[in-house]
Write a protein that holds these residues in place. Structure first.
Motif, short mmCIF file in Angstrom:
data_model
loop_
_atom_site.label_atom_id
_atom_site.label_comp_id
_atom_site.label_asym_id
_atom_site.label_seq_id
_atom_site.Cartn_x
_atom_site.Cartn_y
_atom_site.Cartn_z
N ILE A 264 0.77 -1.10 -0.21
CA ILE A 264 -0.06 0.05 0.08
C ILE A 264 0.98 1.16 -0.02
CG2 ILE A 264 -1.59 1.30 1.34
CD1 ILE A 264 -2.51 -1.36 2.64
N TYR A 265 0.65 1.96 -1.13
CA TYR A 265 1.22 3.33 -0.99
C TYR A 265 0.12 4.40 -1.03
CZ TYR A 265 4.91 0.61 -3.47
OH TYR A 265 6.14 -0.33 -3.50
N SER A 266 0.46 4.95 0.21
CA SER A 266 -0.61 5.91 0.71
C SER A 266 0.33 7.41 0.88
CB SER A 266 -1.25 5.60 1.86
OG SER A 266 -2.41 6.46 2.21
N SER A 267 -0.27 8.57 0.62
CA SER A 267 0.20 9.69 0.82
C SER A 267 -0.98 10.87 1.11
CB SER A 267 0.82 10.35 -0.59
OG SER A 267 2.14 9.62 -0.84
N LEU A 268 -0.46 11.73 1.82
CA LEU A 268 -1.60 12.99 2.40
C LEU A 268 -0.94 13.92 1.52
CD1 LEU A 268 -1.60 12.46 6.13
CD2 LEU A 268 -3.00 11.38 4.53
N TRP A 269 -2.01 14.79 1.06
CA TRP A 269 -1.69 16.34 0.25
C TRP A 269 -2.49 17.11 1.31
CZ3 TRP A 269 -1.72 12.17 -2.57
CH2 TRP A 269 -0.61 12.00 -3.47
N ARG A 270 -1.88 18.19 1.70
CA ARG A 270 -2.64 19.29 2.67
C ARG A 270 -2.23 20.56 2.31
NH1 ARG A 270 -3.95 16.89 8.03
NH2 ARG A 270 -4.51 19.12 8.72
N ASN A 271 -3.17 21.55 2.38
CA ASN A 271 -2.81 23.06 2.07
C ASN A 271 -3.27 24.01 3.04
OD1 ASN A 271 -5.64 23.12 2.11
ND2 ASN A 271 -5.91 23.94 0.08
N ASP A 272 -3.26 23.30 4.41
CA ASP A 272 -3.62 23.86 5.48
C ASP A 272 -2.57 23.93 6.56
OD1 ASP A 272 -4.09 21.37 5.91
OD2 ASP A 272 -5.79 21.70 7.28
N LEU A 273 -1.32 23.49 6.20
CA LEU A 273 -0.49 23.20 7.26
C LEU A 273 0.78 24.22 7.25
CD1 LEU A 273 0.25 19.40 6.91
CD2 LEU A 273 -1.47 20.62 8.59
N GLU A 274 0.67 25.38 6.58
CA GLU A 274 1.84 26.35 6.67
C GLU A 274 2.96 25.87 6.70
OE1 GLU A 274 -0.34 28.09 9.79
OE2 GLU A 274 -1.93 29.08 8.43
N GLY A 275 3.35 25.01 6.04
CA GLY A 275 4.84 24.37 6.13
C GLY A 275 5.12 23.62 7.42
N SER A 276 4.27 23.32 8.43
CA SER A 276 4.74 22.79 9.58
C SER A 276 4.94 21.35 9.44
CB SER A 276 3.60 22.94 10.53
OG SER A 276 3.75 22.06 11.88
N ILE A 277 6.26 20.89 9.75
CA ILE A 277 6.49 19.22 9.44
C ILE A 277 5.84 18.72 10.60
CG2 ILE A 277 8.48 17.86 9.51
CD1 ILE A 277 10.18 20.21 8.24
N GLU A 278 5.96 19.11 11.88
CA GLU A 278 5.33 18.67 13.02
C GLU A 278 3.88 18.29 12.63
OE1 GLU A 278 5.72 20.96 16.35
OE2 GLU A 278 4.78 19.33 17.72
N ARG A 279 3.04 19.26 12.22
CA ARG A 279 1.62 18.94 11.96
C ARG A 279 1.45 17.92 10.86
NH1 ARG A 279 -1.76 24.30 10.93
NH2 ARG A 279 -3.22 22.75 10.96
N MET A 280 2.39 17.75 9.85
CA MET A 280 2.31 16.65 8.91
C MET A 280 2.62 15.49 9.35
SD MET A 280 1.52 15.74 5.76
CE MET A 280 1.97 16.91 4.25
N ASN A 281 3.61 15.34 10.23
CA ASN A 281 4.02 14.34 10.80
C ASN A 281 2.81 13.71 11.63
OD1 ASN A 281 6.59 14.22 9.75
ND2 ASN A 281 7.42 14.96 11.67
N ASP A 282 2.01 14.54 12.39
CA ASP A 282 0.85 14.13 13.23
C ASP A 282 -0.11 13.59 12.50
OD1 ASP A 282 2.41 15.02 15.47
OD2 ASP A 282 1.13 16.73 15.84
N ALA A 283 -0.18 14.18 11.09
CA ALA A 283 -1.17 14.03 10.27
C ALA A 283 -0.83 12.56 9.72
CB ALA A 283 -1.38 14.67 9.28
N VAL A 284 0.31 12.06 9.20
CA VAL A 284 0.63 11.07 8.81
C VAL A 284 0.69 9.83 9.82
CG1 VAL A 284 2.70 9.67 8.05
CG2 VAL A 284 2.21 11.68 7.11
N ALA A 285 1.08 10.23 10.94
CA ALA A 285 0.89 9.28 12.11
C ALA A 285 -0.77 8.63 12.63
CB ALA A 285 1.48 9.68 13.20
N PHE A 286 -1.49 9.75 12.30
CA PHE A 286 -2.82 9.61 12.68
C PHE A 286 -3.28 8.58 11.41
CE2 PHE A 286 -7.53 10.60 12.15
CZ PHE A 286 -7.99 10.40 13.35
N GLU A 287 -2.66 8.90 10.12
CA GLU A 287 -3.36 8.16 9.12
C GLU A 287 -3.11 6.60 8.87
OE1 GLU A 287 -5.80 9.52 7.31
OE2 GLU A 287 -6.25 7.61 5.94
N VAL A 288 -1.85 6.43 9.64
CA VAL A 288 -1.24 5.24 9.63
C VAL A 288 -2.25 4.30 10.77
CG1 VAL A 288 0.68 3.86 10.66
CG2 VAL A 288 1.01 5.66 9.13
N ALA A 289 -2.42 4.94 11.89
CA ALA A 289 -3.49 4.43 12.80
C ALA A 289 -4.78 4.19 12.24
CB ALA A 289 -3.63 5.32 13.94
N VAL A 290 -5.31 4.76 11.40
CA VAL A 290 -6.56 4.64 10.47
C VAL A 290 -6.37 3.55 9.72
CG1 VAL A 290 -8.21 5.43 9.00
CG2 VAL A 290 -7.40 6.68 10.85
#
Ligand code: FES
Ligand SMILES: [Fe+2]
Length: 336
Positions: A264-290
């Motif tokens: 499974i190759y999964s990616s997120l695209w977000r336009n609301d994170l204002e470049g925050s790596i921490e918020r992207m990492n949190d979003a990716v970790a949440f998606e992994v849990a899902v």
């Protein structure tokens, strides 16, 4: 055992599939399996992508164990040397002026291309459209990749699961499901060839919106969900936050590896994170849990086949997307 679409259905050779991530390919030959067949990948010094069957034409040794020098691939076994077009230019055992047999060339899949960070391969002439994610072409979006998952599962059942809207409060009770209404709103599916799109809007409690605490916006807000499907196993969900603003896109691309496994190759695209790596990492970790919540069930199906005979299951008005998936895959399988 039921009839249905299995990972190694012969029709799937006529479709585009993810082989690996673009970042997986460099100057070192590497092997990836698709539909039970191993392919070797590497890049030339100018960045050109090369994908061949991972078998030397001589004694079928895995070419991924060979070495690349000056863009030429040398087989590990008897040292046959292949140029950038996969044509054999040297057979050491025959000496310098040897005639090279014309069949001494590497075998390529029918099609190869790169899009949204993934290398796609069609083993035989593709009869499905090239998958494309529009957010990947939009500079306002940042991409976060989930780790690649290889697991026991059916690619068809996983696609079915991604498009299913009624399982959220049950399978995803520990992540986002707890806040989801059980009733699936009515929605329409629009088919276009071997693709479809389904959109609906609903209200949800936006607990992550700082504007709620600040009293700028109400807790109950509107969002629009758009599912986009491209046969056989390319999936996209765009979530637009109509009150708070911003769009989240989840891309989910499934590789049938062998009769019992997928990648499974999964990616997120977000336009609301204002470049925050921490918020992207949190979003990716949440998606992994899902995804792991989904795989808990999907990896345990005894019969790894997606039924394509629509009379063999019961469908409701909440299952329009997954019913359309079956219709499209049945049309695809019977047309090639
Ligand atoms: S098997 Fe590759 S050179 Fe002999
Ligand atoms: Fe799910």
């Amino acid at each position: 055992m039921t009839d249905g679409l299995r990972n190694l259905d012969p029709s799937l050779h006529h479709a585009w599939h993810p082989l690996c991530r673009s970042d997986d390919v460099d100057g070192t030959p590497r092997a990836f399996t698709l539909l039970g067949v191993s392919y070797v990948t590497y890049r030339t010094s100018s960045g050109g992508l090369r994908v061949y069957r991972n078998q030397c034409p001589h004694r079928l040794a895995p070419l991924s164990l060979g070495t690349l020098a000056s863009d030429q691939l040398r087989c590990v076994y008897h040292g046959w040397l292949f140029d950038t077009d996969g044509v054999c230019v040297e057979i050491p055992a025959l000496g310098e002026d040897a005639m090279i047999p014309s069949r001494a060339r590497l075998s390529s899949p029918a099609g190869t291309f790169e899009s949204h960070g993934i290398v796609f391969v069609a083993p035989l002439e593709p009869k499905t459209p090239r998958p494309c994610i529009s957010a990947a072409l939009d500079a306002d979006f940042e991409r976060g990749d989930l780790p690649v998952i290889e697991t026991r599962a059916s690619a068809g059942l996983l696609a079915d699961n991604f498009l299913d809207m009624a399982h959220f409060p049950f399978i995803h009770a520990r992540t986002f499901g707890a806040g989801e209404a059980r009733e699936v709103p009515s929605y329409r599916v629009t088919r276009d060839g071997l693709c479809f799109e389904a959109t609906y809007e609903h209200q949800f409690a936006n607990r992550e919106d700082e504007g709620v605490e600040q009293g700028i916006r109400p807790l109950l807000q509107r969002r629009r969900l758009t599912y986009r499907y491209t046969a056989p196993f390319h999936l996209e969900l765009a979530i637009e936050f109509l009150d708070a603003g911003g769009t989240n896109v989840i891309g989910f691309f499934i590789t049938p590896v062998d009769d019992e496994h997928v990648r499974i190759y999964s990616s997120l695209w977000r336009n609301d994170l204002e470049g925050s790596i921490e918020r992207m990492n949190d979003a990716v970790a949440f998606e992994v849990a899902v995804v792991n919540e989904d795989l808990f069930l999907q990896s345990r199906y005894e019969d790894l086949a997606l039924p394509l005979d629509i009379t063999s299951e019961l469908h409701t008005r909440a299952d329009k997307t997954t019913l359309e998936l079956r219709r499209i895959l049945r049309d695809f399988v019977t047309s090639v």
